[in-house]
Structure formats: structure tokens, C-alpha cells
Scaffold this motif. Sequence first.
Motif, PDB file in Angstrom:
ATOM      1  N   PRO A  27       0.812  -1.233   0.000  1.00  0.00           N
ATOM      2  CA  PRO A  27       0.000   0.000   0.000  1.00  0.00           C
ATOM      3  C   PRO A  27       0.839   1.274   0.000  1.00  0.00           C
ATOM      4  N   GLU A  28       2.051   1.206   0.541  1.00  0.00           N
ATOM      5  CA  GLU A  28       2.903   2.388   0.628  1.00  0.00           C
ATOM      6  C   GLU A  28       3.595   2.708  -0.700  1.00  0.00           C
ATOM      7  N   LYS A  29       3.501   1.813  -1.661  1.00  0.00           N
ATOM      8  CA  LYS A  29       4.196   2.017  -2.943  1.00  0.00           C
ATOM      9  C   LYS A  29       3.205   2.192  -4.088  1.00  0.00           C
ATOM     10  N   SER A  30       2.141   2.891  -3.838  1.00  0.00           N
ATOM     11  CA  SER A  30       1.099   3.024  -4.849  1.00  0.00           C
ATOM     12  C   SER A  30       1.599   3.684  -6.131  1.00  0.00           C
ATOM     13  N   ASP A  31       2.535   4.631  -6.013  1.00  0.00           N
ATOM     14  CA  ASP A  31       3.052   5.312  -7.205  1.00  0.00           C
ATOM     15  C   ASP A  31       3.958   4.412  -8.046  1.00  0.00           C
ATOM     16  N   GLN A  32       4.577   3.425  -7.432  1.00  0.00           N
ATOM     17  CA  GLN A  32       5.525   2.550  -8.128  1.00  0.00           C
ATOM     18  C   GLN A  32       4.901   1.239  -8.584  1.00  0.00           C
ATOM     19  N   ARG A  33       3.758   0.900  -8.042  1.00  0.00           N
ATOM     20  CA  ARG A  33       3.143  -0.405  -8.295  1.00  0.00           C
ATOM     21  C   ARG A  33       2.856  -0.648  -9.773  1.00  0.00           C
ATOM     22  N   ILE A  34       2.404   0.356 -10.472  1.00  0.00           N
ATOM     23  CA  ILE A  34       2.064   0.194 -11.885  1.00  0.00           C
ATOM     24  C   ILE A  34       3.302  -0.199 -12.709  1.00  0.00           C
ATOM     25  N   TYR A  35       4.459   0.332 -12.338  1.00  0.00           N
ATOM     26  CA  TYR A  35       5.696   0.001 -13.047  1.00  0.00           C
ATOM     27  C   TYR A  35       6.134  -1.429 -12.753  1.00  0.00           C
ATOM     28  N   PHE A  36       5.984  -1.840 -11.512  1.00  0.00           N
ATOM     29  CA  PHE A  36       6.328  -3.211 -11.140  1.00  0.00           C
ATOM     30  C   PHE A  36       5.438  -4.210 -11.878  1.00  0.00           C
ATOM     31  N   TYR A  37       4.144  -3.927 -11.903  1.00  0.00           N
ATOM     32  CA  TYR A  37       3.204  -4.809 -12.591  1.00  0.00           C
ATOM     33  C   TYR A  37       3.530  -4.894 -14.080  1.00  0.00           C
ATOM     34  N   ALA A  38       3.793  -3.764 -14.701  1.00  0.00           N
ATOM     35  CA  ALA A  38       4.126  -3.739 -16.129  1.00  0.00           C
ATOM     36  C   ALA A  38       5.416  -4.503 -16.402  1.00  0.00           C
ATOM     37  N   TYR A  39       6.401  -4.337 -15.522  1.00  0.00           N
ATOM     38  CA  TYR A  39       7.680  -5.030 -15.660  1.00  0.00           C
ATOM     39  C   TYR A  39       7.477  -6.550 -15.627  1.00  0.00           C
ATOM     40  N   CYS A  40       6.755  -7.017 -14.638  1.00  0.00           N
ATOM     41  CA  CYS A  40       6.538  -8.465 -14.501  1.00  0.00           C
ATOM     42  C   CYS A  40       5.705  -9.015 -15.654  1.00  0.00           C
ATOM     43  N   LEU A  41       4.622  -8.326 -15.992  1.00  0.00           N
ATOM     44  CA  LEU A  41       3.748  -8.795 -17.055  1.00  0.00           C
ATOM     45  C   LEU A  41       4.478  -8.859 -18.394  1.00  0.00           C
ATOM     46  N   ASN A  42       5.176  -7.796 -18.738  1.00  0.00           N
ATOM     47  CA  ASN A  42       5.885  -7.770 -20.020  1.00  0.00           C
ATOM     48  C   ASN A  42       7.047  -8.750 -20.044  1.00  0.00           C
ATOM     49  N   GLY A  43       7.690  -8.929 -18.909  1.00  0.00           N
ATOM     50  CA  GLY A  43       8.763  -9.919 -18.836  1.00  0.00           C
ATOM     51  C   GLY A  43       8.249 -11.326 -19.066  1.00  0.00           C
ATOM     52  N   CYS A  44       7.123 -11.650 -18.459  1.00  0.00           N
ATOM     53  CA  CYS A  44       6.534 -12.983 -18.637  1.00  0.00           C
ATOM     54  C   CYS A  44       6.089 -13.192 -20.084  1.00  0.00           C
ATOM     55  N   LEU A  45       5.439 -12.191 -20.646  1.00  0.00           N
ATOM     56  CA  LEU A  45       4.989 -12.316 -22.032  1.00  0.00           C
ATOM     57  C   LEU A  45       6.176 -12.437 -22.989  1.00  0.00           C
ATOM     58  N   GLY A  46       7.225 -11.664 -22.735  1.00  0.00           N
ATOM     59  CA  GLY A  46       8.428 -11.753 -23.570  1.00  0.00           C
ATOM     60  C   GLY A  46       9.086 -13.116 -23.471  1.00  0.00           C
ATOM     61  N   PHE A  47       9.124 -13.664 -22.257  1.00  0.00           N
ATOM     62  CA  PHE A  47       9.692 -14.996 -22.081  1.00  0.00           C
ATOM     63  C   PHE A  47       8.899 -16.024 -22.876  1.00  0.00           C
ATOM     64  N   VAL A  48       7.574 -16.003 -22.749  1.00  0.00           N
ATOM     65  CA  VAL A  48       6.731 -16.982 -23.450  1.00  0.00           C
ATOM     66  C   VAL A  48       6.888 -16.839 -24.957  1.00  0.00           C
ATOM     67  N   LYS A  49       6.922 -15.607 -25.453  1.00  0.00           N
ATOM     68  CA  LYS A  49       7.099 -15.377 -26.901  1.00  0.00           C
ATOM     69  C   LYS A  49       8.424 -15.952 -27.383  1.00  0.00           C
TER      70      LYS A  49
END
Length: 85
Positions: A27-49
Motif C-alpha cells: 500500500p505504501e508504494k502506490s506510485d511505483q506499483r504500476i511500473y512493477f506490474y508492467a515489468y513483470c507482465l511484459n517480462g513474462c509475455l516476452g519470455f513466453v514469446k
Amino acid sequence: RFFIQKKWKKLFWQEKQQEKVLEQMFPEKSDQRIYFYAYCLNGCLGFVKTWLADKKSCTPEFAADFIYRMVVSSMRAFCETREEV
């Protein structure tokens, strides 16, 4: 067309649920959370591709374990990230 709309709604709902989990965990990292989520999601998709395009592909079990370990290590790094100065 109905099938595609139904699938899209399901994926959108899952993404919102994942964002809620991150919000509860950090909850204390609300400003950074969107970047973390994007990083993980795109990393996973890139790996699968890359994995699917690779001729000498690893096993699905290896791929799942690898992605899991990468996301967990990223989460640890996210937890340790200092606040912006």
C-alpha cells in the motif's frame, strides 16, 4: 465474436484482481506499483514469446519454474526499493 468479448472480459477482470493483490501487499508504494506490474507482465509475455519461437525449447515445467523464480526475485527487489529522493 461473443467468445472473444467473453475472453476479453475475463482477462480484464483477472488483471484488475492482480492489481488489487499488489495494492494490498504494497500500500505504501502506490506510485511505483504500476511500473512493477508492467515489468513483470511484459517480462513474462516476452519470455513466453521467445520460448515458443525457440527451436530448442525447454520443457513447460522448466519455463514455469523459471518465470516463477524471476517474478519472486523481482518482488523481493521491489520490496527493498528505496523511496524516490
